[in-house]
Design an enzyme around this catalytic site. Sequence first.
Site, PDB file in Angstrom:
ATOM      1  N   GLY A 169       0.856  -1.193   0.000  1.00  0.00           N
ATOM      2  CA  GLY A 169       0.000   0.000   0.000  1.00  0.00           C
ATOM      3  C   GLY A 169       0.887   1.235   0.000  1.00  0.00           C
ATOM      4  O   GLY A 169       2.099   1.156  -0.245  1.00  0.00           O
ATOM      5  N   HIS A 205       6.006  27.694 -20.166  1.00  0.00           N
ATOM      6  CA  HIS A 205       6.936  26.796 -20.849  1.00  0.00           C
ATOM      7  C   HIS A 205       8.369  27.175 -20.478  1.00  0.00           C
ATOM      8  O   HIS A 205       8.687  28.358 -20.430  1.00  0.00           O
ATOM      9  CB  HIS A 205       6.770  26.916 -22.363  1.00  0.00           C
ATOM     10  CG  HIS A 205       7.793  26.127 -23.131  1.00  0.00           C
ATOM     11  ND1 HIS A 205       7.697  24.758 -23.269  1.00  0.00           N
ATOM     12  CD2 HIS A 205       8.942  26.497 -23.753  1.00  0.00           C
ATOM     13  CE1 HIS A 205       8.747  24.332 -23.966  1.00  0.00           C
ATOM     14  NE2 HIS A 205       9.521  25.374 -24.270  1.00  0.00           N
TER      15      HIS A 205
HETATM   16  P1  AMP Z   1      -2.880   0.011   2.888  1.00  0.00           P
HETATM   17  O1  AMP Z   1      -4.215  -0.381   3.459  1.00  0.00           O
HETATM   18  O2  AMP Z   1      -2.939   0.909   1.690  1.00  0.00           O
HETATM   19  O3  AMP Z   1      -1.918   0.502   3.934  1.00  0.00           O
HETATM   20  O4  AMP Z   1      -2.241  -1.343   2.337  1.00  0.00           O
HETATM   21  C1  AMP Z   1      -2.036  -2.481   3.136  1.00  0.00           C
HETATM   22  C2  AMP Z   1      -1.827  -3.656   2.205  1.00  0.00           C
HETATM   23  O5  AMP Z   1      -1.407  -4.802   2.955  1.00  0.00           O
HETATM   24  C3  AMP Z   1      -3.093  -4.092   1.459  1.00  0.00           C
HETATM   25  O6  AMP Z   1      -2.861  -3.981   0.080  1.00  0.00           O
HETATM   26  C4  AMP Z   1      -3.320  -5.534   1.891  1.00  0.00           C
HETATM   27  O7  AMP Z   1      -3.771  -6.341   0.824  1.00  0.00           O
HETATM   28  C5  AMP Z   1      -1.922  -5.982   2.344  1.00  0.00           C
HETATM   29  N1  AMP Z   1      -1.955  -7.119   3.286  1.00  0.00           N
HETATM   30  C6  AMP Z   1      -2.766  -7.284   4.366  1.00  0.00           C
HETATM   31  N2  AMP Z   1      -2.501  -8.473   5.015  1.00  0.00           N
HETATM   32  C7  AMP Z   1      -1.489  -9.079   4.322  1.00  0.00           C
HETATM   33  C8  AMP Z   1      -0.745 -10.314   4.470  1.00  0.00           C
HETATM   34  N3  AMP Z   1      -0.987 -11.204   5.472  1.00  0.00           N
HETATM   35  N4  AMP Z   1       0.219 -10.596   3.552  1.00  0.00           N
HETATM   36  C9  AMP Z   1       0.489  -9.723   2.548  1.00  0.00           C
HETATM   37  N5  AMP Z   1      -0.171  -8.564   2.365  1.00  0.00           N
HETATM   38  C10 AMP Z   1      -1.144  -8.226   3.222  1.00  0.00           C
END
Ligand code: AMP
Length: 478
Positions: free
Chosen positions: A190, A451
């Site tokens: 994320g 520009h």
């Molecule tokens: P954000 O909510 O933008 O901070 O992104 C957090 C990310 O962590 C999301 O894209 C989830 O899919 C990912 N995520 C959550 N749990 C897991 C896990 N056990 N393994 C890998 N990725 C995960």
Amino acid sequence: MSDKFDVVVIGGGPGGYVAAIRAAQLGLKTACIDKYINKNGKAVFGGTCLNVGCIPSKALLDTSHKFHDASEEYATHGIGIKKVDIDVPRMIERKDEVVEKLTMGVAGLFKSNGVTPLEGTGKLLAGKVVEFTDHDGNTKQLEAENIIIATGSVPVEIPPAPLKEDIIVDSTGALEFQSIPKRLGVIGAGVIGLELGSVWSRLGSEVVILEAQDDFLSVVDRQIAREAQKVLTKQGLDIRTGARVTGTDIKRKAVTVTYTDKDGDQEIVVDKLIVAVGRRPYTEGLLSVDSGVTMDERGFIYVNDQCATDVPGVYAIGDVVRGPMLAHKASEEGVMVAERIAGEKAQVNYDLVPSVIYTHPEIAWVGKTEDELKAAGEKYKAGFFPFSASGRALAANDTDGMVKIIADEETDRVLGCHIIGPNAADLCQQVLIAMEFGSTAEDLGLTMFPHPALCEAVHEAALAVNGHAIHKANRRRK
Ligand code: AMP
Ligand code: FAD
């Protein structure tokens, strides 16, 4: 000092401190309570954003970007540097200096605006009473005509990766590494995972990012997300999608991370692991059982579009309520609530909340994506312009990415802007302002841009919507 206030704000992050300042500006007697104690044991206002979020992460991103440029980019311009070093403790110290300056700034703003700062914990009782407990454990009750809850959020922890000292850390711990990990794992691709992964990758860590979802950056426009994955991978980030972490094991200061993907069970071994799987609303100890404030099924405080809770006179804003967890969204809600308390007719435009990922190039967007419009059955047209065709981007040797502008097929009104490229946050904001004023793509096309500037890519993308781009071939012609 009387303990009666017009407004008591619980939480002094960008939602709470901004609400408090605006309320005081409007002549309301206002107090702001915050319980945060920084790593030096000092009570400070500013919340997640200033202390362990937006600001410190950008400080490290900026340092690591300069390091990366000096080591790998300057030679392209003919600038030779014999040896480029990074003093990591100094980098962290500089980050702390920036944070201190800004948190002190909030204290100064409270003083100049007449906000009463209260260092300690707030708890909402029934009947619009807030119980305040200072850091020495002394308690008193504050009566308030209006209460604004702005207690923010905390990192989500997941059972397969419990935090462990400075080895398995959350985003806060990742801002404190005192040396460069040789191998770094990040769970979650994320915003936070990509930004912190980029910091340490630029400084030399081998970074593997494990993301459970199959799609990379699923909320981002598909074309922009594909470009982002390509560019970030080229920079050295090993991004593995469809990889769900199932366990961790620490042995001799190394972490074995197990995960499953489409081929079965896999593992990597890293020296540090950052858990960046999202944040959850922070309401521990905040509400007495009879406070009357309710939560939604995900634990966010329930509010309407004006941030009013179920209890008249009690509002909630920022990360602790629905919507994107972003500092500017929290602040705008703070201003809206303060102004509504003062009798003004303020409103937040939730359709136009900008999002940014501060990688390099930056990724920024606002409004609708093509997928959202397709799903809604709306007819649209899109124009894009690559930075590789921008004179200014070429001059700076910063040509990755593009600007995409989406407009309604019939009315030509701009519906979305999606950018990956240098200064994407600032460029996207230009389009956002136009959107606030109901601009069409033609309006943007008729506007003069300086520009040579990166914003010419915005101009050309707007022109491309109707097939008028000058500096690239147009898909549609008119
Ligand atoms: P954000 O909510 O933008 O901070 O992104 C957090 C990310 O962590 C999301 O894209 C989830 O899919 C990912 N995520 C959550 N749990 C897991 C896990 N056990 N393994 C890998 N990725 C995960
Ligand atoms: P917070 O900033 O979390 O503040 C809440 C405050 O309330 C805290 O100080 C807390 O101690 C206090 N508190 C909680 N409970 C109580 C209580 N009972 N009594 C008294 N005080 C209490 N957003 C962006 O827009 N741009 C970015 O670039 C960005 N980068 C980020 C990077 C990282 C690493 C992280 C972790 C977050 C980032 N964010 C970013 C998100 C941003 O920090 C949050 O959206 C924002 O801080 C939310 O503001 P808030 O006022 O709702 O809550």
